[in-house]
Structure formats: structure tokens, C-alpha cells
Enzyme design. Structure first.
Site, PDB file in Angstrom:
ATOM      1  N   ASN A 149       0.808  -1.214   0.000  1.00  0.00           N
ATOM      2  CA  ASN A 149       0.000   0.000   0.000  1.00  0.00           C
ATOM      3  C   ASN A 149       0.846   1.271   0.000  1.00  0.00           C
ATOM      4  O   ASN A 149       0.393   2.311  -0.473  1.00  0.00           O
ATOM      5  CB  ASN A 149      -0.917  -0.005   1.233  1.00  0.00           C
ATOM      6  CG  ASN A 149      -1.523   1.356   1.506  1.00  0.00           C
ATOM      7  OD1 ASN A 149      -2.396   1.823   0.787  1.00  0.00           O
ATOM      8  ND2 ASN A 149      -1.027   2.031   2.544  1.00  0.00           N
TER       9      ASN A 149
ATOM     10  N   TYR B 241       3.205  10.453 -11.728  1.00  0.00           N
ATOM     11  CA  TYR B 241       2.400   9.643 -10.808  1.00  0.00           C
ATOM     12  C   TYR B 241       1.608   8.605 -11.583  1.00  0.00           C
ATOM     13  O   TYR B 241       1.585   7.420 -11.214  1.00  0.00           O
ATOM     14  CB  TYR B 241       1.458  10.528  -9.992  1.00  0.00           C
ATOM     15  CG  TYR B 241       0.495   9.711  -9.157  1.00  0.00           C
ATOM     16  CD1 TYR B 241       0.947   8.984  -8.061  1.00  0.00           C
ATOM     17  CD2 TYR B 241      -0.860   9.632  -9.479  1.00  0.00           C
ATOM     18  CE1 TYR B 241       0.082   8.202  -7.307  1.00  0.00           C
ATOM     19  CE2 TYR B 241      -1.728   8.858  -8.734  1.00  0.00           C
ATOM     20  CZ  TYR B 241      -1.254   8.141  -7.650  1.00  0.00           C
ATOM     21  OH  TYR B 241      -2.113   7.361  -6.915  1.00  0.00           O
TER      22      TYR B 241
ATOM     23  N   PRO C  14      -8.093   2.276  -6.876  1.00  0.00           N
ATOM     24  CA  PRO C  14      -9.063   3.260  -6.381  1.00  0.00           C
ATOM     25  C   PRO C  14      -9.090   4.519  -7.248  1.00  0.00           C
ATOM     26  O   PRO C  14      -8.090   4.910  -7.868  1.00  0.00           O
ATOM     27  CB  PRO C  14      -8.543   3.598  -4.976  1.00  0.00           C
ATOM     28  CG  PRO C  14      -7.509   2.555  -4.667  1.00  0.00           C
ATOM     29  CD  PRO C  14      -6.951   2.142  -5.974  1.00  0.00           C
TER      30      PRO C  14
ATOM     31  N   THR D 290      -8.140  10.791   1.842  1.00  0.00           N
ATOM     32  CA  THR D 290      -7.166  10.465   2.886  1.00  0.00           C
ATOM     33  C   THR D 290      -6.230  11.667   2.971  1.00  0.00           C
ATOM     34  O   THR D 290      -6.586  12.754   2.527  1.00  0.00           O
ATOM     35  CB  THR D 290      -6.365   9.192   2.529  1.00  0.00           C
ATOM     36  OG1 THR D 290      -5.616   9.449   1.329  1.00  0.00           O
ATOM     37  CG2 THR D 290      -7.294   8.001   2.290  1.00  0.00           C
TER      38      THR D 290
END
Length: 253
Positions: free
Chosen positions: A86, A152, A182, A187
């Protein structure tokens, strides 16, 4: 003996949510992250609820530190049943020709090389035991580039191909491999991307109800809980009003 899940980037967001979800599901946990204090906090929280937890404080970008951490595991803790890769981040939102090279290096070293390091350290044991599951947290950004997402998006495209390649490489074993992609998840992701600019980060989620870390943890746990003959290879998870990585409908404020 309880199954063991190793979760990288477990101190916040999707990683912390996965820790809580897998704890609820009866797993013992190996939690890793850079922030030793936050690791201690989540360890204390989960142990009070009856979960066995080991924490390993290191940066996945440091292959030597990662190797020492994994080699420190002894006894039952050596047999990792589920590896959740993760740890990852986005930095900056500039045009490619105006980007910060330090940001690029951090994303590549964390999102790609860190994931590879953990895979290399943990998966051989799974193959030897003919049992295990690798869950990589990718992104909708890995399917197609969006404006100013360049590097990214490239790192998450790499996560997809690396995950696919691993699935092929372990097909002769009973090891399963999953890529969870996702979309918009609220977050600290955007705060990090904007180098601590919270007001700018808040604008990312205006006008839409985004996903939460818990939503993604639910998907990860579902994949890990599927019957042994079922491999959830890839899951794209978007907020209801998100059509793709670049198409989001926002209600007027």
C-alpha cells in the site's frame, strides 16, 4: 494459527483502514511505515481489541532497511499469508516539463521500487509454501494519464504491469495476486501531493462524496477472503460521480 497480513504504509489512509479491517477479520498483523510513533499508536489500538501486532519502522525506499526488517521476523511471523503493498504517494501536480525531479524520484522509488522490494522479500516464502496472496494498491491513474499527473500516473501504470507480471510468474503456484485501483479517496493523499497545503487539498473533494480508506479495505478483504480457487485479479473502484481518472461530476456548492 491465525493468518498473518503484512501491510506497508499502515499508519494512515488506506493502509490503516486495511489494518483495522483485517484485524476485524481475525488476522494477526505486521504493520510497516516510516513513522514509529504512529505505528505504536495503531498497534496499541488494535492490541486492545485482541489483535496480535508487530510493527516494523522503515522506509520502503531503503531496500537494505526493508531486508533487515523482514529478516528480523521469526517463528510464526515468517509465514506471511497476505502482503498488501500500500505504501505510495503522489507529489506535485505540474506539467511534465515543469515538474520537480526530487518529487519524481520519490514517487518512483516508493510506488515502484518499494513495491518491488517488498514483493521480492516476501513472495519467495509464499511460493515455497504454495500459499499466499499479494494485494497491490494501484490507482485509476494507472489506466490513463490525466492532466499534470504524468509521473504519478506512470508509476501506477507500472504497478498494473508489475502486478500482471507477478500473477503470470506465480501461476503454477497457489499464490494469488490482486491489483486494486481506487479512484478519488479522501485520505491525506492530497495533502501530501500539495506539500502540506490543506486548503488546496480540500478542493479536491468539493462537490463529490469520495471513497474512504475503509471502502478500499473492504475490497482488499473481500479479495483475500474469496475461495482458494478464485483469484480477484483486478478491481477498479470509483466514487459514484466519478467516471474515470479525469471525469468527475461535482455538485454546485
Amino acid at each position: 494459527m491465525k493468518k498473518i497480513a503484512l501491510i506497508t504504509g499502515a499508519t494512515s489512509g488506506i493502509g490503516a483502514a486495511c489494518a483495522r479491517k483485517f484485524a476485524e477479520g481475525g488476522y494477526s498483523l505486521i504493520l510497516t511505515g516510516r513513522n514509529e510513533g504512529k505505528l505504536a499508536e495503531i498497534k496499541d489500538e488494535l492490541e486492545k481489541e485482541g489483535t496480535k501486532v508487530i510493527t516494523l519502522a522503515f522506509d520502503v525506499r531503503d531496500a537494505n532497511a526493508a531486508q533487515k526488517a523482514i529478516e528480523s521476523l521469526a517463528g510464526e511471523w515468517e509465514s506471511v499469508d497476505v502482503l498488501i503493498n500500500n505504501a505510495g504517494l503522489a507529489l506535485g501536480l505540474e506539467k511534465e516539463y515543469e515538474g520537480d525531479m526530487n518529487d519524481w524520484n520519490t514517487m518512483i522509488d516508493t510506488n515502484i521500487k518499494g513495491l518491488l522490494t517488498m514483493t521480492r522479500l516476501v513472495v519467495p516464502g509464499m511460493v515455497k509454501r504454495d500459499s499466499g496472496h499479494v494485494i497491490n494498491i494501484g490507482s485509476v491513474a494507472g489506466d490513463a494519464a490525466y492532466a499534470n499527473g504524468n509521473v504519478y500516473c506512470a508509476t501506477k501504470a507500472a504497478v498494473k504491469t508489475i502486478t500482471d507480471g507477478l500473477r503470470i510468474d506465480v501461476a503454477e503456484s497457489a499464490v494469488r495476486v490482486t491489483n486494486i485501483k481506487p479512484g478519488l479517496v479522501e485520505t491525506n493523499f492530497s495533502v501530501i501531493r500539495f506539500h502540506g497545503d490543506e486548503s488546496r487539498a480540500e478542493n479536491v473533494y468539493k462537490g463529490i462524496e469520495p471513497l474512504t480508506g475503509a471502502d478500499i479495505a473492504d475490497v482488499a478483504f473481500y479479495a483475500a477472503s474469496a475461495p482458494k480457487h478464485v483469484q480477484i485479479a483486478e478491481v477498479l473502484v470509483l466514487a459514484t460521480h466519478q467516471g474515470s481518472g479525469s471525469v468527475i461530476y461535482r455538485k454546485p456548492q
